[in-house]
Design an enzyme around this catalytic site. Structure first.
Site, PDB file in Angstrom:
ATOM      1  N   ARG A 199      43.316  33.366  32.917  1.00  0.00           N
ATOM      2  CA  ARG A 199      44.501  32.599  32.553  1.00  0.00           C
ATOM      3  C   ARG A 199      44.609  32.596  31.032  1.00  0.00           C
ATOM      4  O   ARG A 199      43.619  32.730  30.319  1.00  0.00           O
ATOM      5  CB  ARG A 199      44.398  31.167  33.088  1.00  0.00           C
ATOM      6  CG  ARG A 199      44.301  31.089  34.615  1.00  0.00           C
ATOM      7  CD  ARG A 199      44.109  29.648  35.079  1.00  0.00           C
ATOM      8  NE  ARG A 199      44.017  29.554  36.530  1.00  0.00           N
ATOM      9  CZ  ARG A 199      42.905  29.674  37.236  1.00  0.00           C
ATOM     10  NH1 ARG A 199      41.758  29.892  36.596  1.00  0.00           N
ATOM     11  NH2 ARG A 199      42.911  29.574  38.555  1.00  0.00           N
ATOM     12  N   LYS A 222      40.072  26.124  35.630  1.00  0.00           N
ATOM     13  CA  LYS A 222      40.880  25.257  36.486  1.00  0.00           C
ATOM     14  C   LYS A 222      40.080  24.757  37.679  1.00  0.00           C
ATOM     15  O   LYS A 222      40.204  23.603  38.081  1.00  0.00           O
ATOM     16  CB  LYS A 222      42.117  26.022  36.962  1.00  0.00           C
ATOM     17  CG  LYS A 222      43.087  25.199  37.784  1.00  0.00           C
ATOM     18  CD  LYS A 222      44.302  26.012  38.153  1.00  0.00           C
ATOM     19  CE  LYS A 222      45.293  25.190  38.985  1.00  0.00           C
ATOM     20  NZ  LYS A 222      46.494  25.995  39.345  1.00  0.00           N
ATOM     21  N   HIS A 274      51.373  34.066  33.035  1.00  0.00           N
ATOM     22  CA  HIS A 274      50.644  34.156  34.309  1.00  0.00           C
ATOM     23  C   HIS A 274      50.880  35.502  34.990  1.00  0.00           C
ATOM     24  O   HIS A 274      50.105  35.898  35.862  1.00  0.00           O
ATOM     25  CB  HIS A 274      51.048  33.015  35.236  1.00  0.00           C
ATOM     26  CG  HIS A 274      49.951  32.596  36.169  1.00  0.00           C
ATOM     27  ND1 HIS A 274      48.760  32.033  35.728  1.00  0.00           N
ATOM     28  CD2 HIS A 274      49.837  32.679  37.519  1.00  0.00           C
ATOM     29  CE1 HIS A 274      47.981  31.773  36.761  1.00  0.00           C
ATOM     30  NE2 HIS A 274      48.606  32.175  37.861  1.00  0.00           N
ATOM     31  N   ARG A 277      47.856  37.767  34.825  1.00  0.00           N
ATOM     32  CA  ARG A 277      46.816  37.530  35.836  1.00  0.00           C
ATOM     33  C   ARG A 277      47.214  38.209  37.150  1.00  0.00           C
ATOM     34  O   ARG A 277      46.393  38.859  37.798  1.00  0.00           O
ATOM     35  CB  ARG A 277      46.635  36.018  36.030  1.00  0.00           C
ATOM     36  CG  ARG A 277      45.555  35.604  37.033  1.00  0.00           C
ATOM     37  CD  ARG A 277      45.354  34.098  36.892  1.00  0.00           C
ATOM     38  NE  ARG A 277      44.632  33.489  37.990  1.00  0.00           N
ATOM     39  CZ  ARG A 277      43.309  33.374  38.048  1.00  0.00           C
ATOM     40  NH1 ARG A 277      42.567  33.868  37.074  1.00  0.00           N
ATOM     41  NH2 ARG A 277      42.720  32.768  39.066  1.00  0.00           N
ATOM     42  N   HIS A 300      38.995  31.972  42.516  1.00  0.00           N
ATOM     43  CA  HIS A 300      39.684  31.202  43.553  1.00  0.00           C
ATOM     44  C   HIS A 300      38.663  30.474  44.425  1.00  0.00           C
ATOM     45  O   HIS A 300      37.655  31.064  44.839  1.00  0.00           O
ATOM     46  CB  HIS A 300      40.526  32.119  44.433  1.00  0.00           C
ATOM     47  CG  HIS A 300      41.750  32.646  43.755  1.00  0.00           C
ATOM     48  ND1 HIS A 300      42.403  33.788  44.159  1.00  0.00           N
ATOM     49  CD2 HIS A 300      42.453  32.182  42.689  1.00  0.00           C
ATOM     50  CE1 HIS A 300      43.448  34.000  43.378  1.00  0.00           C
ATOM     51  NE2 HIS A 300      43.504  33.043  42.480  1.00  0.00           N
ATOM     52  N   TYR A 309      47.311  39.099  47.541  1.00  0.00           N
ATOM     53  CA  TYR A 309      47.340  40.458  46.985  1.00  0.00           C
ATOM     54  C   TYR A 309      46.933  41.523  48.008  1.00  0.00           C
ATOM     55  O   TYR A 309      46.995  42.710  47.713  1.00  0.00           O
ATOM     56  CB  TYR A 309      46.397  40.540  45.782  1.00  0.00           C
ATOM     57  CG  TYR A 309      46.686  39.519  44.710  1.00  0.00           C
ATOM     58  CD1 TYR A 309      47.740  39.696  43.819  1.00  0.00           C
ATOM     59  CD2 TYR A 309      45.921  38.362  44.594  1.00  0.00           C
ATOM     60  CE1 TYR A 309      48.012  38.756  42.838  1.00  0.00           C
ATOM     61  CE2 TYR A 309      46.192  37.417  43.617  1.00  0.00           C
ATOM     62  CZ  TYR A 309      47.230  37.617  42.746  1.00  0.00           C
ATOM     63  OH  TYR A 309      47.511  36.686  41.775  1.00  0.00           O
TER      64      TYR A 309
END
Length: 330
Positions: A199, A222, A274, A277, A300, A309
């Site tokens: 990020r 995050k 973003h 990313r 994640h 994806y």
């Protein structure tokens, strides 16, 4: 026993309100009458007890938001941002008594916000923040009542289009930044995001201490997890040279946005840095990368986020062509 035989009568001798209460003595001809009287006295004593009902909670929603932040919100990475968002929501609701906030009041507020063009995701976030506040304060014992918005449903949202840059667009963007941006950091930050899936804020936080043996360490992410991503020798050397000169990266997101506008690359509303990313992840999968490896690189917490994806994989759903029931008839 409160009932006993007394001559030819049955005597009820009881203190229905306990040892400090009034004593009741009464005689009956039959035992069954005495038992019914005893039950009556006990039931009456129970119903006559004062109910120590707590006083009405008259605190306003704005007061509860401040209390939530001091008790719970400050512990969150985005706690202050959430607090400010809730204050804005509170003002839109008219700052009612927190206990008296109703789903209808929030629905009216949400309608006004929708008519003003506010996105469904933002509106869902507003409801989510209030739910979290009420539930947290109830769990901590600060409020005695249940979440008044607990039964409300989130808005159903269409899945957002996943946007990423093609190889030509990547070269065009990097060229635009090199030619027009006066910010000394934005080009290298863009390369970091494209090379690691970081990020923008994570890339800006990189220092020499987080760079070692051609690997970048991302902390205070995050998800709260530390992750390490390998980089090329060329990028590593460029980073060392840059950080030895500047020590840290300065805030450069505005410079990136200006370069993106100048490049005339069209992206869905709300996407800027973003997209870098998304671009890393998309090219990783298109080039044959493993989805579980990608999950670790991106950090994640669940595979569900990374699965967005999966459709870009070269063999994704190829069985739809090879195994469909009419393939052999075409």
């Amino acid at each position: 026993m409160a009932i006993r035989k007394d001559g030819d009568k049955w005597l009820v001798d009881i203190r229905p309100n306990g040892v400090v209460g009034r004593r009741v003595r009464k005689k009956f001809d039959t035992k069954s009458e005495a038992i019914r009287f005893e039950k009556y006295l006990l039931a009456k004593a129970s119903s006559d007890k004062e109910w120590n009902e707590s006083k009405a909670d008259r605190r306003l929603l704005s007061e509860l938001i401040e209390i939530w932040y001091k008790l719970l919100g400050y512990q969150l990475k985005d706690g202050l941002r959430r607090k400010n968002k809730m204050i804005h929501t509170c003002e839109g609701l008219g700052d009612p008594r927190a206990e008296k906030l109703t789903p209808k009041m929030f629905l009216n507020y949400r309608f006004v916000r929708t008519e003003a063009g506010i996105s469904g995701k933002t509106l869902n976030n507003e409801l989510c923040y209030l739910n979290s506040m009420y539930n947290g304060l109830k769990a901590s014992g600060e409020v005695s009542y249940s979440n008044p918005l607990g039964e409300m449903k989130m808005l159903k949202l269409d899945e957002r289009e996943l946007s990423w840059l093609s190889s030509d667009e990547i070269q065009h963007l990097l060229g635009t930044i090199s030619s027009f941006s006066e910010n000394p950091h934005v080009l290298l930050l863009t390369k970091i995001c494209l090379a690691t899936g970081a990020r923008w804020g994570e890339a800006e936080a990189i220092t020499l201490r987080k760079l070692s043996q051609y690997k970048l360490t991302f902390s205070q992410t995050k998800s709260g997890k530390v992750r390490v991503v390998p980089i090329s020798k060329e990028l590593n050397d460029e980073l060392v040279e840059h950080l030895e000169e500047f020590d840290v990266f300065g805030s450069s997101i505005s410079a990136f946005r200006r370069a993106l506008v100048r490049s005339k690359i069209q992206l869905p509303k709300g996407q800027a840095a973003h997209v870098l990313r998304h671009t890393f992840a998309s090219h990783f999968i298109m080039n044959g990368g493993n989805i579980l490896t990608l999950q670790k690189i991106l950090g994640h917490s669940t595979i569900n986020m990374t699965m967005r994806y999966a459709h870009l994989s070269p063999d994704h759903l190829y069985e739809a062509v090879s195994l469909n029931p009419i393939e052999n008839w075409l």
